[in-house]
Structure formats: C-alpha cells, structure tokens
Design an enzyme around this catalytic site. Structure first.
Site, PDB file in Angstrom:
ATOM      1  N   LYS A   1       0.841  -1.197   0.000  1.00  0.00           N
ATOM      2  CA  LYS A   1       0.000   0.000   0.000  1.00  0.00           C
ATOM      3  C   LYS A   1       0.878   1.251   0.000  1.00  0.00           C
ATOM      4  O   LYS A   1       0.683   2.159  -0.789  1.00  0.00           O
ATOM      5  CB  LYS A   1      -0.904  -0.043   1.239  1.00  0.00           C
TER       6      LYS A   1
ATOM      7  N   GLU B   1      10.571  -4.699   4.516  1.00  0.00           N
ATOM      8  CA  GLU B   1      10.682  -6.087   4.056  1.00  0.00           C
ATOM      9  C   GLU B   1      10.335  -6.188   2.570  1.00  0.00           C
ATOM     10  O   GLU B   1      11.045  -6.816   1.783  1.00  0.00           O
ATOM     11  CB  GLU B   1       9.735  -7.002   4.843  1.00  0.00           C
TER      12      GLU B   1
ATOM     13  N   GLY C   1      -4.900  -2.382   5.299  1.00  0.00           N
ATOM     14  CA  GLY C   1      -4.119  -3.518   4.798  1.00  0.00           C
ATOM     15  C   GLY C   1      -4.795  -4.855   5.044  1.00  0.00           C
ATOM     16  O   GLY C   1      -4.935  -5.691   4.149  1.00  0.00           O
ATOM     17  N   ARG C   2      -5.257  -5.060   6.270  1.00  0.00           N
ATOM     18  CA  ARG C   2      -5.850  -6.365   6.608  1.00  0.00           C
ATOM     19  C   ARG C   2      -7.265  -6.530   6.061  1.00  0.00           C
ATOM     20  O   ARG C   2      -7.889  -7.565   6.283  1.00  0.00           O
ATOM     21  CB  ARG C   2      -5.807  -6.575   8.126  1.00  0.00           C
TER      22      ARG C   2
ATOM     23  N   GLU D   1      -4.883  -7.474  15.018  1.00  0.00           N
ATOM     24  CA  GLU D   1      -4.386  -6.145  14.655  1.00  0.00           C
ATOM     25  C   GLU D   1      -5.533  -5.135  14.761  1.00  0.00           C
ATOM     26  O   GLU D   1      -5.323  -3.969  15.075  1.00  0.00           O
ATOM     27  CB  GLU D   1      -3.803  -6.157  13.235  1.00  0.00           C
TER      28      GLU D   1
ATOM     29  N   HIS E   1      -5.395 -34.269  17.433  1.00  0.00           N
ATOM     30  CA  HIS E   1      -4.352 -35.182  17.917  1.00  0.00           C
ATOM     31  C   HIS E   1      -3.238 -34.422  18.613  1.00  0.00           C
ATOM     32  O   HIS E   1      -2.161 -34.968  18.824  1.00  0.00           O
ATOM     33  CB  HIS E   1      -3.802 -36.003  16.752  1.00  0.00           C
TER      34      HIS E   1
ATOM     35  N   LYS F   1       7.737  -0.917  12.553  1.00  0.00           N
ATOM     36  CA  LYS F   1       8.326  -0.546  11.259  1.00  0.00           C
ATOM     37  C   LYS F   1       9.477   0.438  11.466  1.00  0.00           C
ATOM     38  O   LYS F   1      10.461   0.422  10.750  1.00  0.00           O
ATOM     39  CB  LYS F   1       7.273   0.070  10.333  1.00  0.00           C
TER      40      LYS F   1
HETATM   41  C1  G6Q Z   1      -2.487  -4.057   7.971  1.00  0.00           C
HETATM   42  C2  G6Q Z   1      -1.261  -3.433   8.433  1.00  0.00           C
HETATM   43  C3  G6Q Z   1       0.014  -4.094   7.948  1.00  0.00           C
HETATM   44  C4  G6Q Z   1       0.360  -3.760   6.502  1.00  0.00           C
HETATM   45  C5  G6Q Z   1       1.776  -4.197   6.231  1.00  0.00           C
HETATM   46  C6  G6Q Z   1       2.207  -3.935   4.817  1.00  0.00           C
HETATM   47  O1  G6Q Z   1      -3.593  -3.683   8.230  1.00  0.00           O
HETATM   48  O2  G6Q Z   1      -1.286  -2.088   8.193  1.00  0.00           O
HETATM   49  O3  G6Q Z   1      -0.006  -5.481   8.102  1.00  0.00           O
HETATM   50  O4  G6Q Z   1      -0.528  -4.376   5.640  1.00  0.00           O
HETATM   51  O5  G6Q Z   1       2.646  -3.568   7.135  1.00  0.00           O
HETATM   52  O6  G6Q Z   1       2.108  -2.594   4.497  1.00  0.00           O
HETATM   53  P1  G6Q Z   1       2.253  -2.103   3.017  1.00  0.00           P
HETATM   54  O7  G6Q Z   1       1.154  -2.710   2.214  1.00  0.00           O
HETATM   55  O8  G6Q Z   1       2.193  -0.616   3.061  1.00  0.00           O
HETATM   56  O9  G6Q Z   1       3.597  -2.597   2.533  1.00  0.00           O
END
Ligand code: G6Q
Length: 559
Positions: free
Chosen positions: A215, A221, A277-278, A363, A394, A514
């Site tokens: 986003k 990463e 994001g989620r 989250e 199990h 982050k």
């Molecule tokens: C989700 C969070 C988090 C995010 C990641 C990746 O709700 O905000 O999990 O999706 O940190 O972020 P970017 O899409 O900006 O790389």
C-alpha cells in the site's frame, strides 16, 4: 500487555446499564452447564441457529441463554452498533486516529451502486481497477502477456507482507482447487533471505512475474525483497532495464514510489487509503488471487463478500450472524475471562485461514485506548489461533477438552468435499460434529465407570464438557463461500470493536515496529564498531550478533 487496574470506567462502558445487567445475569448463569441448558430445552439446537447467505450458523452450544443474547443485543444497541454500521457503509471517517473512511465494503459493492467519499462516488473507481485487473489477468493467463525474452509467464510471485501478503496467501490456498494448475504461485513476505531464495530457486526468471504489493511502497521487508527480485530477474535477463516492465507489476496507493522503483505505472493497480491492509484481499492486493482463479471466480468471491455485507447491514441484530459471533466473543472475553478463541476449519484448503484471522482480529482489536482517548478498564481483542481439523484433535485439543482454560471454538465445515475420496469426507464431518458435541457434553463419571474403568482412573477420564463452540456449515468451499466467511469475521471484528469503543482500523503498534528496526540496521551492518546507546540488553544483543556474523562463533565470555 496487561492493562493496569483502573479505578473506574472512563468511557462508562463498565458502568453502563447494559453492561451492569450483563454482569448480574452472568452471576446467575455462569454455572449453568450446556448439559442442563439442552436438557431444559430440547429445541435449543433447532432454535439457536441462523441460516443466512448460504451459511448455517449453530450457536446453541454456547454458555448463553436467550436472555444472555437479548442482553448482549441490548449492549450492542447501547453502543450504537446499528448507527456505526450505517456510518461505515456510508463512508464516514470512522478510523478516527488516521482520519479515514473504512470502506472495504465498497470493494465489493456492485456496479451501479454509490458510496460517496469526500464528495466522490468511489464505486466506479473500484470497478475501473477491477476491470484493469481482469484484462491483465486474462492476458497473463492466456499467454498473451510475454516476458522479456518472449516466453509466457508461468510463475507469479507476490511480494508483500502483513495485509499485503496474508490475504493473498490464504485466498490462494483456499481457492487452489479453482486455480490454473499450469501456473505456479509463490508468496515472499519475510525479510529473511531464505524466503526469497526458496521461493525462486527452481524458477526460470524469463517465465516469472513479480507482483510488488505494498500500500505504501515503503515497507522495509517488501522493498528489500522487491530489490532482490529485480536483481534476480535482471541478472538472468541480461541486465536490460526494459525487462522490469515485463516482469514487475505493482499494487499500491503510492504511484510516485512505484515509478521510482522502475515499474511502469501503466502496470500499477491502485487502491485507496480507505482500504486497510488487513481488509484489502478483495482489492487489487488480490491480483495474485485473480491471476490464479481467473476474473470470474474473483468476482464470485466479491459477490460472496457482498452477500455477507448485506446480511450484516440489513438483518436485525438478534438474527445477524456476525453480530452474534462478535457479541459472544465479548461475552466470553469480558465476562468469562476467556483469553483466546480457537478457529478450526475442517477443510484442508483453509489451512491458512486461522493465520489470516490472526491479523484481522488481533491487529484490529488489539487496542487499549478508546475512541475518546481513554484507557479501557475491560479486556479487548482476544487471541485467535487455530489449525485445520482433524490434525488439531491429535495435539492441542486435549487442553480444550480437559485443561483449566476456557477456549471458545469456531468450527467451520462443508457438506461437500472438493476432493471426494472414499470415506474421507464422512469421517471429516463426523469428527467436526463429534468434537463440538464432546466439548459441550463431555463424558460423565457414570459413563466412564460403565466402560469398566477402575475407580482410580475415573477422574482422569472424565471430560466435564461445558466447553462452548460455534459451528458454521456451508455447502462447499467456493470463491463465493470464501468471500462470505471472510466478511463474516470482518464484521464480527467490527461488532466487537464497536462494543469496546476502540478504533479497529488503525495499527500504531505495527507502525512502531516498522520504525524501530531502522535504527538498528546500520548498527548491525556497520563495518566499524558502532557506538551503541540502547539499554544494556539491546546493546549486548547487537554486539553478540555482530560477532556471530563475523566469526560464526561466540567468544568464550562476554556478550
Ligand atoms: C495491515 C497493516 C500491515 C500492513 C503491512 C504492509 O492492516 O497495516 O499489516 O498491511 O505492514 O504494508 P504495506 O502494504 O504498506 O507494505
């Protein structure tokens, strides 16, 4: 982190009439067993179900009476849940700490509908992106889109993390049955180089397309993996920068950063700041999903989401599946003191569903400050976890059956298997139904004795039962059903967050994570010994890891 004891409820929830009524009611019903509840009411299992949007939701095996549910619904009204639902669907900026609308529901709004954000109808924008995604997917799937050397694309690697990874991974696994098996899909998220190396080691760069999903397009990463991917591609493709355009596409809200990376913004698929994001697996972040299952199946998934949205928006609270699920989670977390919820899909394809839900639930509702900026004096977001059945039976189910903790469970199962194979599916279904039954009713000392068990062994073999669960049944796992299930949990999370009066749509803790690593990276990477000014433990860990890096062997003493 445990909340410090508070001397009163700053936002008034725990002093409110609905909460106090629930507290009094809890004192009356906490000892009532599921055994007794079912014995008193033989129709309980007929009554305490909801069938909607193709799902069968059985909540009868909860430690709750009709009065409990009425009181919980009263709590929801007191919290303004109907108004909050309307506010979300209307596009109000209910994510107050980021001053954003929360409109994942717009991602699945049918063409022709209207949701206005800042004076603009966003639904046409959503469909414009969906149409571009579909056209691109068709080109790749048909082989019309060629790699730099003219070979068709056979491998797709999504690079993203968190919300830009967990949804795509889960959806790909969940819908693998519907995917193009001639193509390979991989997902790289971890900054640990092993993730990238293992995902690419057997792939031909000339046939590999990377989707950089971020986003912000700044996440450490993802950007590190994206640069590694670009080097990996270019090295094999003769170093010609023009290859990037054929092997990299981006999903992002940040066109400037995408262009800076070298991806043609014509190959960028956008989304909007009102998609968290989620909550983004049904936005362009789902491009890998669409490439795998095709645009029609993707649209069917969106339709499933939308069906659950409509159920949530229009159904009275007392018959509303996500509302009931959310309220029961509040009941267990805040009154029974349950710390966790187990989610057990009896469907192998849903093996990543619990991991996906962990982010969605934890989250979203892992917050201790209310919308008014006050510290809560009640528990919020539970820990969600789980594994597919029957594997869990199990291992950890033992603790649920006979341990000392109360762990409410969600069981998810499907009447039809996507891979009918002899007796397997009947056994699978028998197991899920049996587990819910065993958790609820257990095994009495009399039953254990009747099996000829010696008296000393009887207490060990008794299962007290009274362990609550929801059972969710659907016909079969389809893209539509998956959409319904995800939306079900999204709205359950929303219901819980509304009761707790928290912002379920920000993630300041994640933002801190982050930032923090950025300070230590140069200290680890530095050629010369860096001057460290952390706490003594952190300083030592940095020194020790520098030494381990250099020699592979720790010194005999000292950090
Ligand atoms: C989700 C969070 C988090 C995010 C990641 C990746 O709700 O905000 O999990 O999706 O940190 O972020 P970017 O899409 O900006 O790389």
């Amino acid at each position: 982190m445990s909340a410090e004891p508070q001397t009163g409820s700053q936002n008034g929830l725990t002093k409110s009439p609905a909460w106090l009524a629930l507290q009094q009611h809890f004192a009356k019903v906490r000892e009532r067993s599921l055994h007794a509840l079912f014995a008193e009411d033989s129709a309980r299992g007929d009554r305490m179900i909801v069938e909607a949007a193709g799902l069968y939701f059985d909540y009868s095996k909860n430690r709750a009476t009709d009065e409990t549910l009425d009181l919980l619904v009263h709590l929801a009204r007191q919290a303004g849940l109907p108004e909050r639902i309307e506010a979300m669907f209307r596009g109000d900026k209910i994510n107050v700490t980021e001053h954003r609308a929360v409109l994942h529901v717009a991602l699945r709004a049918p063409k022709g509908t209207s949701i206005i954000v800042d004076g603009e109808n966003v639904v046409p924008q959503v469909h414009e992106v969906l149409d571009r995604m579909a056209a691109f997917s068709e080109r790749v799937r048909s082989g019309a889109w060629k790699g730099h050397t003219g070979k068709r694309i056979r491998n797709v690697i999504n690079i993203g993390i968190g919300g830009s990874d967990l949804g795509p991974v889960m959806a790909y696994e969940a819908l693998k049955h519907y995917s193009d098996r001639a193509m390979t899909f991989r997902f790289v998220s971890n900054v640990d180089g092993t993730d990238f190396v293992e995902a690419t080691r057997d792939l031909d760069p000339a046939e590999t397309l990377f989707i950089i999903s971020s986003k912000t397009f700044t996440t450490l990463e993802t950007m590190t993996n994206a640069h590694t991917a670009r080097e990996w591609s270019l090295r094999a493709l003769g170093g010609d920068q023009a290859a990037v355009a054929r092997h990299f596409v981006a999903v992002s809200t940040n066109a400037a950063k995408v262009a800076e990376f070298g991806i043609d913004t014509a190959n960028m698929f956008g989304f909007w700041d009102w998609v968290g994001g989620r909550y983004s697996m049904d936005s362009a972040i789902g491009l890998s999903t669409m490439l795998a299952i095709g645009p029609d199946n993707f649209r069917a998934m969106l339709d499933g989401f939308h069906q659950m949205d409509e159920h949530f928006r229009t159904t009275p609270l007392r018959q509303n599946i996500p509302v009931l699920m959310g309220l029961l989670a509040v009941w267990y977390g805040d009154f029974f003191g349950a710390e966790t919820t187990g989610v057990f899909p009896y469907e192998q394809y849903l093996k990543r569903f619990p991991a996906y839900l962990q982010q969605l639930t934890m989250e979203s509702n892992g917050k201790h400050i209310t919308l008014d900026g006050q510290r809560v004096d009640y528990s919020t977001g539970q820990i969600y976890w789980g594994e597919p059945g029957t594997n869990g039976q199990h291992s950890f189910y033992q603790l649920i059956h006979q341990g000392t903790r109360l762990i409410p469970c969600d069981f998810i199962a499907f009447g039809q298997s996507l891979n009918p194979l002899g007796p397997h599916h009947d056994m699978l279904m028998a197991n899920v139904i049996a587990q819910a039954e065993a958790l609820a009713f257990g095994k009495t000392p009399e039953q254990v004795r009747a099996e000829g068990t010696p008296e000393w062994l009887v207490p060990h073999r008794v299962c007290e039962g009274n362990r609550p669960s929801n059972v969710i049944l659907a016909e079969r796992l389809t893209p539509t059903t998956l959409g319904k299930l995800v939306a079900l949990y999204e709205h359950s999370v929303f219901t819980q967050g509304t009761i707790w009066h928290i912002d379920s749509f920000d993630q300041w803790g994640v933002e801190l994570g982050k930032q923090l690593a950025q300070r230590i990276i140069p200290e680890i990477a530095s050629e010369t010994e860096p001057k460290l000014s952390h706490d003594s433990s952190t300083n030592n860990l940095i020194r020790r890891s520098r030494r381990l890096k250099q020699s592979g062997k720790p010194r005999a003493s000292g950090p």
